[in-house]
Design a protein around this motif. Structure first.
Motif, PDB file in Angstrom:
ATOM      1  N   TRP A 169      48.113  31.907  14.870  1.00 28.13           N
ATOM      2  CA  TRP A 169      47.113  30.989  15.429  1.00 28.13           C
ATOM      3  C   TRP A 169      47.223  29.571  14.876  1.00 28.13           C
ATOM      4  O   TRP A 169      46.526  28.673  15.337  1.00 28.13           O
ATOM      5  N   LEU A 170      48.047  29.372  13.848  1.00 33.16           N
ATOM      6  CA  LEU A 170      47.980  28.057  13.167  1.00 33.16           C
ATOM      7  C   LEU A 170      48.408  26.885  14.049  1.00 33.16           C
ATOM      8  O   LEU A 170      47.895  25.782  13.905  1.00 33.16           O
ATOM      9  N   ASP A 171      49.332  27.134  14.999  1.00 34.43           N
ATOM     10  CA  ASP A 171      49.702  26.040  15.912  1.00 34.43           C
ATOM     11  C   ASP A 171      48.518  25.667  16.803  1.00 34.43           C
ATOM     12  O   ASP A 171      48.312  24.496  17.133  1.00 34.43           O
ATOM     13  N   LEU A 172      47.754  26.687  17.174  1.00 29.37           N
ATOM     14  CA  LEU A 172      46.575  26.439  18.001  1.00 29.37           C
ATOM     15  C   LEU A 172      45.489  25.719  17.183  1.00 29.37           C
ATOM     16  O   LEU A 172      44.810  24.810  17.682  1.00 29.37           O
ATOM     17  N   LYS A 255      39.324  19.252  32.737  1.00 26.62           N
ATOM     18  CA  LYS A 255      40.756  19.538  32.930  1.00 26.62           C
ATOM     19  C   LYS A 255      41.608  18.626  32.026  1.00 26.62           C
ATOM     20  O   LYS A 255      42.592  19.059  31.441  1.00 26.62           O
ATOM     21  N   ILE A 256      41.169  17.368  31.920  1.00 25.01           N
ATOM     22  CA  ILE A 256      41.917  16.429  31.052  1.00 25.01           C
ATOM     23  C   ILE A 256      41.919  16.949  29.616  1.00 25.01           C
ATOM     24  O   ILE A 256      42.959  16.982  28.948  1.00 25.01           O
ATOM     25  N   VAL A 257      40.745  17.377  29.128  1.00 27.72           N
ATOM     26  CA  VAL A 257      40.661  17.855  27.736  1.00 27.72           C
ATOM     27  C   VAL A 257      41.526  19.110  27.574  1.00 27.72           C
ATOM     28  O   VAL A 257      42.296  19.224  26.608  1.00 27.72           O
ATOM     29  N   GLN A 258      41.420  20.027  28.539  1.00 30.84           N
ATOM     30  CA  GLN A 258      42.235  21.256  28.435  1.00 30.84           C
ATOM     31  C   GLN A 258      43.727  20.928  28.417  1.00 30.84           C
ATOM     32  O   GLN A 258      44.485  21.474  27.615  1.00 30.84           O
ATOM     33  N   ASP A 259      44.156  20.022  29.304  1.00 31.49           N
ATOM     34  CA  ASP A 259      45.580  19.655  29.347  1.00 31.49           C
ATOM     35  C   ASP A 259      46.018  19.000  28.035  1.00 31.49           C
ATOM     36  O   ASP A 259      47.125  19.227  27.544  1.00 31.49           O
ATOM     37  N   TYR A 265      49.194  21.801  21.567  1.00 33.16           N
ATOM     38  CA  TYR A 265      49.623  23.158  21.181  1.00 33.16           C
ATOM     39  C   TYR A 265      51.134  23.322  21.402  1.00 33.16           C
ATOM     40  O   TYR A 265      51.857  23.823  20.533  1.00 33.16           O
ATOM     41  N   LYS A 266      51.586  22.845  22.575  1.00 31.64           N
ATOM     42  CA  LYS A 266      53.018  22.962  22.905  1.00 31.64           C
ATOM     43  C   LYS A 266      53.858  22.209  21.856  1.00 31.64           C
ATOM     44  O   LYS A 266      54.855  22.707  21.360  1.00 31.64           O
ATOM     45  N   ARG A 267      53.371  20.996  21.509  1.00 30.26           N
ATOM     46  CA  ARG A 267      54.110  20.182  20.529  1.00 30.26           C
ATOM     47  C   ARG A 267      54.089  20.840  19.139  1.00 30.26           C
ATOM     48  O   ARG A 267      55.097  20.828  18.426  1.00 30.26           O
TER      49      ARG A 267
END
Ligand code: NAP
Length: 275
Positions: A169-172, A255-259, A265-267
């Motif tokens: 979970w640490l990346d999240l 949606k902006i906040v979620q994206d 997270y991806k980075r």
């Protein structure tokens, strides 16, 4: 009063920048004797500034700092972390607990630097640690025991609050609470800009918006209600808040906040894989 898990422990902090200094300050505020803390930084000025502020000891090398300590905190930037871990590896004679706060350096990579079983904790704090209001998440390494968990938690509580999570979970965590303060700062900036464009002086707008952020944070922390319930406490039917919230909704703020959080997270995942 229960004895602190940190009572009598010698703590070494390698790296005395933003986070290292905040940790040392927090530990002293939590009643760790400054004589029990030693600090090393390649930039001697930074170690001296910390010493001047809280009267801790200065070590002459990372190895000396580690060899004197029951708990070694690695508070250097991620690219130099493996080098520091390798430097101190043979100085860890008493099996100290090692805590890394470097973002995006997986536990397996740090453990490999030591070439022997070392009790390790990987933690992810955030910027409000500078004022003792940080949120840290931490994970235990393969050789960390329950006693190490208690010590790590007490160390991280010197920066604010701490919660244990699985390492996956640490990346999240990085995307949510690690980068999170910047999201609030962005909202703050845009609110100040809006007030300025409508005729308010920046210094007044800044005061209004900063205190509103602080107060809203405190209400969330103290009431613990869901955000929806808290919004309902501010918004009344046909009122000003409702008018603003409708615009946020219509223009896709959610949606902006979620994206944005997904991008962080991806980075974080890419960085953890060494990209
Ligand atoms: N800042 C945040 O919001 C935040 C949040 C979560 C996690 N973290 C993590 O916390 C760690 C520290 O971040 P920071 O913001 O405190 O960084 P920082 O202010 O740059 O502090 C790091 C310090 O370590 C020194 N250093 C470099 N190489 C060293 C070595 N071989 N031995 C001893 N000291 C060495 C640096 O000196 P030089 O400047 O001369 O290189 C610097 O004084 C990072 O790994 C970061 O990922 C930071």
């Amino acid at each position: 009063m229960a004895k602190s898990p940190l009572a009598g422990l010698k703590i070494g902090v390698i790296g005395s920048g933003n986070m290292g200094r905040a940790l040392v300050r927090g530990l002293v505020e939590k009643s760790v004797y400054p004589q029990n803390i030693s600090v090393f930084d390649v930039d001697k000025k930074k170690a001296l500034e910390t010493k001047k502020e809280v009267h801790v000891k200065i070590a002459s090398s990372s190895r000396q700092c580690a060899s004197l300590s029951d708990v070694v905190i690695l508070a250097v930037k991620p690219p130099v972390l493996p080098q520091v871990a390798e430097e101190i590896a043979t100085a860890l004679t008493q099996d100290p607990l090692v805590i890394s706060i470097a973002a995006g350096v997986p536990m397996a990579k740090i453990e490999a630097c030591f070439k022997k079983p070392v009790p390790l904790v990987r933690a992810m704090p955030n910027l409000p640690a500078l004022v003792g209001a940080g949120m840290s998440a931490f994970s235990l390494g393969r050789h960390a025991l329950p006693k190490h968990r208690k010590i790590a938690e007490a160390v991280l509580q010197a920066l604010g609050q701490a919660v244990q999570v699985p390492e996956k979970w640490l990346d999240l965590v990085t995307a949510v609470s690690g980068s999170g303060p910047a999201y609030y700062f962005l909202l703050t900036e845009k609110m100040i800009e809006a007030a300025y464009e409508m005729g308010m002086k920046v210094d007044v707008a800044k005061k209004l918006v900063y205190q509103t952020a602080l107060g809203s944070g405190k209400v969330m922390a103290e009431y613990g209600e869901d955000p929806e319930e808290l919004m309902a406490r501010v918004a009344s039917k046909g009122g000003t808040t409702e008018a603003a919230l409708k615009v946020f909704q219509k223009q896709g703020f959610g949606k902006i906040v979620q994206d944005a959080v997904k991008a962080a997270y991806k980075r974080a995942q890419e960085i953890s894989r060494g990209k």
